[in-house]
Enzyme design. Structure first.
Site, PDB file in Angstrom:
ATOM      1  N   LYS A 167       0.848  -1.192   0.000  1.00  0.00           N
ATOM      2  CA  LYS A 167       0.000   0.000   0.000  1.00  0.00           C
ATOM      3  C   LYS A 167       0.881   1.239   0.000  1.00  0.00           C
ATOM      4  O   LYS A 167       2.040   1.114   0.443  1.00  0.00           O
ATOM      5  CB  LYS A 167      -0.968   0.024   1.181  1.00  0.00           C
ATOM      6  CG  LYS A 167      -0.378  -0.323   2.569  1.00  0.00           C
ATOM      7  CD  LYS A 167       0.732   0.478   3.181  1.00  0.00           C
ATOM      8  CE  LYS A 167       0.620   1.935   3.367  1.00  0.00           C
ATOM      9  NZ  LYS A 167       1.835   2.536   4.034  1.00  0.00           N
ATOM     10  N   TYR A 174      -4.788   4.081   6.278  1.00  0.00           N
ATOM     11  CA  TYR A 174      -5.258   3.336   7.456  1.00  0.00           C
ATOM     12  C   TYR A 174      -6.473   4.034   8.082  1.00  0.00           C
ATOM     13  O   TYR A 174      -7.425   3.374   8.515  1.00  0.00           O
ATOM     14  CB  TYR A 174      -4.144   3.181   8.497  1.00  0.00           C
ATOM     15  CG  TYR A 174      -3.022   2.292   8.023  1.00  0.00           C
ATOM     16  CD1 TYR A 174      -3.244   0.938   7.791  1.00  0.00           C
ATOM     17  CD2 TYR A 174      -1.759   2.792   7.781  1.00  0.00           C
ATOM     18  CE1 TYR A 174      -2.228   0.117   7.345  1.00  0.00           C
ATOM     19  CE2 TYR A 174      -0.725   1.975   7.331  1.00  0.00           C
ATOM     20  CZ  TYR A 174      -0.970   0.642   7.113  1.00  0.00           C
ATOM     21  OH  TYR A 174       0.034  -0.177   6.657  1.00  0.00           O
TER      22      TYR A 174
HETATM   23  P1  NAD Z   1      12.153   2.318   2.221  1.00  0.00           P
HETATM   24  O1  NAD Z   1      12.518   3.682   1.769  1.00  0.00           O
HETATM   25  O2  NAD Z   1      12.700   1.850   3.507  1.00  0.00           O
HETATM   26  O3  NAD Z   1      12.525   1.261   1.101  1.00  0.00           O
HETATM   27  C1  NAD Z   1      12.277   1.505  -0.259  1.00  0.00           C
HETATM   28  C2  NAD Z   1      13.144   0.599  -1.107  1.00  0.00           C
HETATM   29  O4  NAD Z   1      12.957   0.960  -2.477  1.00  0.00           O
HETATM   30  C3  NAD Z   1      14.644   0.746  -0.804  1.00  0.00           C
HETATM   31  O5  NAD Z   1      15.224  -0.514  -0.795  1.00  0.00           O
HETATM   32  C4  NAD Z   1      15.166   1.568  -1.967  1.00  0.00           C
HETATM   33  O6  NAD Z   1      16.496   1.288  -2.279  1.00  0.00           O
HETATM   34  C5  NAD Z   1      14.236   1.112  -3.088  1.00  0.00           C
HETATM   35  N1  NAD Z   1      14.169   2.082  -4.180  1.00  0.00           N
HETATM   36  C6  NAD Z   1      14.305   1.786  -5.477  1.00  0.00           C
HETATM   37  N2  NAD Z   1      14.214   2.885  -6.231  1.00  0.00           N
HETATM   38  C7  NAD Z   1      14.037   3.914  -5.385  1.00  0.00           C
HETATM   39  C8  NAD Z   1      13.888   5.314  -5.561  1.00  0.00           C
HETATM   40  N3  NAD Z   1      13.887   5.874  -6.775  1.00  0.00           N
HETATM   41  N4  NAD Z   1      13.740   6.074  -4.470  1.00  0.00           N
HETATM   42  C9  NAD Z   1      13.708   5.531  -3.244  1.00  0.00           C
HETATM   43  N5  NAD Z   1      13.832   4.196  -3.002  1.00  0.00           N
HETATM   44  C10 NAD Z   1      13.992   3.406  -4.066  1.00  0.00           C
HETATM   45  O7  NAD Z   1      10.538   2.268   2.224  1.00  0.00           O
HETATM   46  P2  NAD Z   1       9.603   1.255   2.999  1.00  0.00           P
HETATM   47  O8  NAD Z   1       9.179   1.885   4.269  1.00  0.00           O
HETATM   48  O9  NAD Z   1      10.194  -0.091   3.018  1.00  0.00           O
HETATM   49  O10 NAD Z   1       8.298   1.286   2.063  1.00  0.00           O
HETATM   50  C11 NAD Z   1       8.214   0.551   0.858  1.00  0.00           C
HETATM   51  C12 NAD Z   1       6.743   0.260   0.558  1.00  0.00           C
HETATM   52  O11 NAD Z   1       6.216  -0.509   1.623  1.00  0.00           O
HETATM   53  C13 NAD Z   1       5.862   1.492   0.461  1.00  0.00           C
HETATM   54  O12 NAD Z   1       4.837   1.292  -0.473  1.00  0.00           O
HETATM   55  C14 NAD Z   1       5.278   1.608   1.854  1.00  0.00           C
HETATM   56  O13 NAD Z   1       4.027   2.298   1.902  1.00  0.00           O
HETATM   57  C15 NAD Z   1       5.104   0.146   2.178  1.00  0.00           C
HETATM   58  N6  NAD Z   1       5.059  -0.114   3.621  1.00  0.00           N
HETATM   59  C16 NAD Z   1       4.018  -0.813   4.091  1.00  0.00           C
HETATM   60  C17 NAD Z   1       3.912  -1.080   5.434  1.00  0.00           C
HETATM   61  C18 NAD Z   1       2.750  -1.878   5.937  1.00  0.00           C
HETATM   62  O14 NAD Z   1       2.546  -1.915   7.139  1.00  0.00           O
HETATM   63  N7  NAD Z   1       1.999  -2.544   5.073  1.00  0.00           N
HETATM   64  C19 NAD Z   1       4.878  -0.609   6.309  1.00  0.00           C
HETATM   65  C20 NAD Z   1       5.964   0.089   5.784  1.00  0.00           C
HETATM   66  C21 NAD Z   1       6.034   0.350   4.436  1.00  0.00           C
END
Ligand code: NAD
Length: 361
Positions: free
Chosen positions: A133, A217
C-alpha cells in the site's frame, strides 16, 4: 470473557476452520509446491525488518529471491536467508524472472510511484503479484495493474495486513451484522512522527505524502467500519515543517460522507503520533486503539465486548493466507480492486484539498 466476546471469537474461529477444512482444500485447484517461492522487490525498511523475518514463519510460502538496485545488500541477504545466486535480480534484468520456476510470487515493496511498473512487469513475467500500500499514485495506475494481472492470468493482492488481523475483522463483522444499528459518526486517525528529512515519503514524484502512506489506514477504518464507499469528501492539507514538507502534505484532515448518512472525520500525519478508530452507532459505540499497528490492535464496545485477539505475526498471516489462496485458486482477501477503492478516495481528497471544496464521488 463475556458472552459477546466468546461469540465473536468462536464465529471467527469457525469461519477460519471452514475455509481451511480438508474437503474445501480437495475441491480447489492446487499446485504441487508445498511452499510458493516469494521474491521481494525493494529491500528497504519494510522488506528488511518485517517481511523477510515473517517469511521465516510462513507455511505456504517462503523467501526465495530478491530484486534490488543495491548490490551491497546482496551478501547480507544471502548470508541471512540462504538466497541462491540464480534467484537474485536487479531492476534491469528483473524481467528474466519469467524463466525462474522457483519464484511464484513477486512482492513489490518499493516507493508507491514504482508500484505500477513493477506490478505490470511481474504480471507480464507470469508471476502472481503482492503489492504494498498505497496501491499506486492514481486510479489510472491501479486500473492498469489490475488489467495486467487479469490478462496474464495471475492474482494480485495488496499488502493491507490489517484486513488479515482478527481484531480488524471483528469490527468489520459489526459493520455487517449491525448489533448497534446504523453507523452515525466515525473518527479515525493514523500518524507518526517521521524525523527524516530526505526520503521518498517527502517527494511528490515518488508517491510521498502522509495521505497515501498512513492516511489509507484512517480511510480504511472508516470504509471498513461502515462497509460502505464514501459519496463525498472535504479535505485540508497542512504542514508545520515546510522546509521538509513542501512538495507533499505533512498532515491531511479529511471528512467523508457515506450513502447511509454516516459521517467520518479522519486525520493522518507524519508529524503526530496517533492510531485509533472510534465508531458511534445509533445504539452504542466501538473503539479501537491501537487500530493499525503491526501487533496489539485491540478495542472495546459499549456492551462490554472486548476485542483482543493475539496473533503471532500479522505479516506472516497475511502472506500465508494469500499464498494459500493462490495455491488453491481462491480469490485474494484484499485484491487489487480493494486497493483501487482507496486510491479513488485518495484522489478525491487531494482534489478537495487543492480546490478547497467538497468533492463528490
Ligand atoms: P524504504 O525507503 O525503507 O525502502 C524503499 C526501497 O525501495 C529501498 O530498498 C530503496 O532502495 C528502493 N528504491 C528503489 N528505487 C528507489 C527510488 N527511486 N527512491 C527511493 N527508493 C527506491 O521504504 P519502505 O518503508 O520499506 O516502504 C516501501 C513500501 O512498503 C511502500 O509502499 C510503503 O508504503 C510500504 N510499507 C508498508 C507497510 C505496511 O505496514 N503494510 C509498512 C511500511 C512500508
Amino acid at each position: 470473557m463475556n458472552q459477546r466476546r466468546i461469540f465473536i471469537k468462536n464465529t471467527l474461529i469457525a469461519g477460519a476452520a471452514a475455509s481451511f477444512s480438508p474437503s474445501f482444500l480437495m475441491s480447489a485447484t492446487r499446485t504441487n509446491k508445498e511452499k510458493l517461492g516469494v521474491a521481494l522487490v525493494g529491500l528497504g525498511y519494510y522488506s528488511t525488518d518485517l517481511l523477510a523475518p515473517a517469511l521465516q514463519l510462513t507455511e505456504h510460502c517462503e523467501l526465495k529471491g530478491i530484486v534490488t538496485g543495491s548490490p551491497e545488500k546482496i551478501p547480507v541477504w544471502q548470508e541471512k536467508y540462504g538466497i541462491q545466486d540464480k534467484n537474485i535480480y536487479n531492476y534491469e534484468n528483473f524481467d528474466s524472472i519469467a524463466n525462474n520456476e522457483e519464484i511464484d510470487i513477486i512482492y513489490v515493496v518499493l516507493p508507491p510511484s514504482m508500484h505500477m511498473e513493477y506490478t505490470v512487469r511481474a504480471a507480464n513475467a507470469g508471476k502472481h503479484v503482492w503489492c504494498e500500500k498505497p496501491m499506486a499514485t492514481s486510479v489510472e495506475e491501479c486500473t492498469t495493474m489490475i488489467n495486467a494481472c487479469k490478462s496474464n492470468g495471475v492474482k494480485l493482492a495488496i499488502g493491507y495486513r490489517c484486513q488479515h488481523d482478527p481484531n480488524i475483522q471483528a469490527y468489520m463483522k459489526v459493520a455487517k451484522e449491525r448489533p448497534f444499528g446504523k453507523v452515525k459518526m466515525i473518527t479515525s486517525a493514523a500518524g507518526y512522527f517521521d524525523g527524516r528529512t530526505d526520503h521518498w515519503k517527502q517527494k511528490k514524484d515518488l508517491g510521498g505524502g502522509a495521505m497515501g502512506d498512513m492516511g489509507v489506514y484512517a480511510l480504511q477504518g472508516a470504509r471498513l467500519a461502515t462497509g460502505e464507499e464514501p459519496i463525498s469528501v472535504l479535505a485540508q492539507a497542512s504542514t508545520t515543517r515546510p522546509e521538509i514538507y513542501h512538495e507533499v502534505e505533512e498532515t491531511m484532515m479529511f471528512q467523508l460522507e457515506f450513502p447511509s448518512g454516516a459521517l467520518a472525520s479522519c486525520q493522518t500525519s507524519f508529524g503526530i503520533q496517533m492510531n485509533y478508530l472510534h465508531v458511534n452507532y445509533e445504539k452504542g459505540w466501538l473503539k479501537m486503539e491501537p487500530h493499525s499497528s503491526y501487533n496489539g490492535n485491540k478495542g472495546s464496545m459499549s456492551d462490554g465486548t472486548i476485542i483482543n485477539f493475539s496473533i503471532n505475526s500479522q505479516q506472516a498471516k497475511q502472506m500465508d493466507e494469500d499464498a494459500w489462496s493462490i495455491k488453491n485458486n481462491q480469490n485474494m482477501l484484499v485484491p487489487g480492486e480493494e486497493g483501487l477503492r482507496d486510491i479513488r478516495v485518495v484522489e478525491a481528497i487531494y482534489k478537495s484539498a487543492r480546490q478547497n471544496c467538497v468533492v463528490k464521488l
